[in-house]
Design an enzyme around this catalytic site. Sequence first.
Site: not given
Ligand code: UD1
Ligand code: UDP
Length: 377
Positions: A206, A135, A121, A99, A208, A239
């Site tokens: 993490h 999502e 999923e 999602d 939003r 995160h």
């Molecule tokens: C995204 C997804 C959320 C999912 C989450 C898993 C959307 C809108 N949100 O949220 O559904 O649950 O990922 O973790 O699709 N960043 C880094 N390095 C990384 C990853 C993220 O620096 O490897 C930082 C960046 O500053 C980035 C911010 O995190 O701008 C947010 O990343 P983003 O993918 O926009 O939103 P998430 O909150 O991670």
């Molecule tokens: N996970 C990981 N390292 C971490 C935290 C989570 O590998 O430090 C894994 C966790 O086991 C799960 C996935 O990441 O499989 C979940 O990701 P996240 O919580 O970012 O996203 P969500 O599932 O909420 O979309």
Amino acid sequence: MPKPLILCVVGTRPEAIKVAPVVQELRRFSHLADTVLVSTGQHREMLTQSLAAFGLAPDEDLEIMQHGQTLAQVTARAIAGLDGLIEKHGPTAVMAQGDTTTTFIAALNSFYRRIPFAHVEAGLRTDTIDNPFPEEFNRRAAGLITSLHFPPTEWAAKNLRHEGKNPDSIYITGNTGIDAVLATGSAAQTKWFEEWPGRILLLTTHRRENWGEPQRQIARAALRLLDEFPDVLLVVPMHKNPQVREVLEGILGNHERARLIEPPDYGDFVPLMRRSTLILSDSGGVQEEAPAFGIPVLVLRETTERPEGCDAGTAKLVGTDENRIYTEAHVLLANEHAYRLMANAVSPYGDGKASARIRYVLLKSLGIESPEVPMWS
Ligand code: UD1
Ligand code: UDP
């Protein structure tokens, strides 16, 4: 007939972890179909490390991530980039999971190009379009234009049927995240957290909709629990989002029994979950994985699209109010009986064969026979 090509699209950490087993499975049948693994790069380090845990790397990477990216920016960059890759590879089908914005864009691009879209999923729902945000919108929108729905559970399949989706397009597979977690054995090397003599409280947050005050309340509840239970080590894999880190570091950063760490690789995170006494999390994936090991999870959200763990009694939805989180966790840490009642190893989300089911149905939809695996129920 030319060999079909399946474009598998990922963007974030959970997609990488849940799509990796499907890609591995499809590649076992590479004599029947080609698979191209595309990353939008919505996440950077967290995506790379998650794919690497499965020995995978993207074949194509749009590298769109920017710090402080807005939803509109992610959407715009992903949609333009992915369209170019669809043009380049001419896939027979496109597959994405979950999602996220990447998932929504993969579905939309497939629709524009009139290519069948397979949704892994599928069917998770809350009854509120903006919670979780964004999502709930993403998965409903993807579902509108999906040719093959792969709901993990009967509950998710029922949601799709209620929306009037064609029953012949719905296949209950179990969650591919359970394939991933079951395939991740305990590491041979002793980890630092295994040397801690007491209990471990694991916290991940993490979402939003929890940014800002809800996350402050979560952190304050964790701080109070640390003060109350001197044998507890709080481990917080943070995160990468700077907004999230600022709150966690500000409130928990100075406590001697709080370990605020870089997100461990999946191969390290799974043993960390198993070693934990209790998990506090707003993560979707963690909510699914912990029940498989019988580790109680308090879900730090107001709604959940994963009621199965709560129904099985191994997860509990507690919201983001500081007092409520503190009280619920306190009961589990102080009362052996209450803890035992929750610590049941059940696997309501899958049996480890979801990817094989998806491979069978997906190839069959393209006119290719491969070994069948009975559907999950
Ligand atoms: C995204 C997804 C959320 C999912 C989450 C898993 C959307 C809108 N949100 O949220 O559904 O649950 O990922 O973790 O699709 N960043 C880094 N390095 C990384 C990853 C993220 O620096 O490897 C930082 C960046 O500053 C980035 C911010 O995190 O701008 C947010 O990343 P983003 O993918 O926009 O939103 P998430 O909150 O991670
Ligand atoms: N996970 C990981 N390292 C971490 C935290 C989570 O590998 O430090 C894994 C966790 O086991 C799960 C996935 O990441 O499989 C979940 O990701 P996240 O919580 O970012 O996203 P969500 O599932 O909420 O979309």
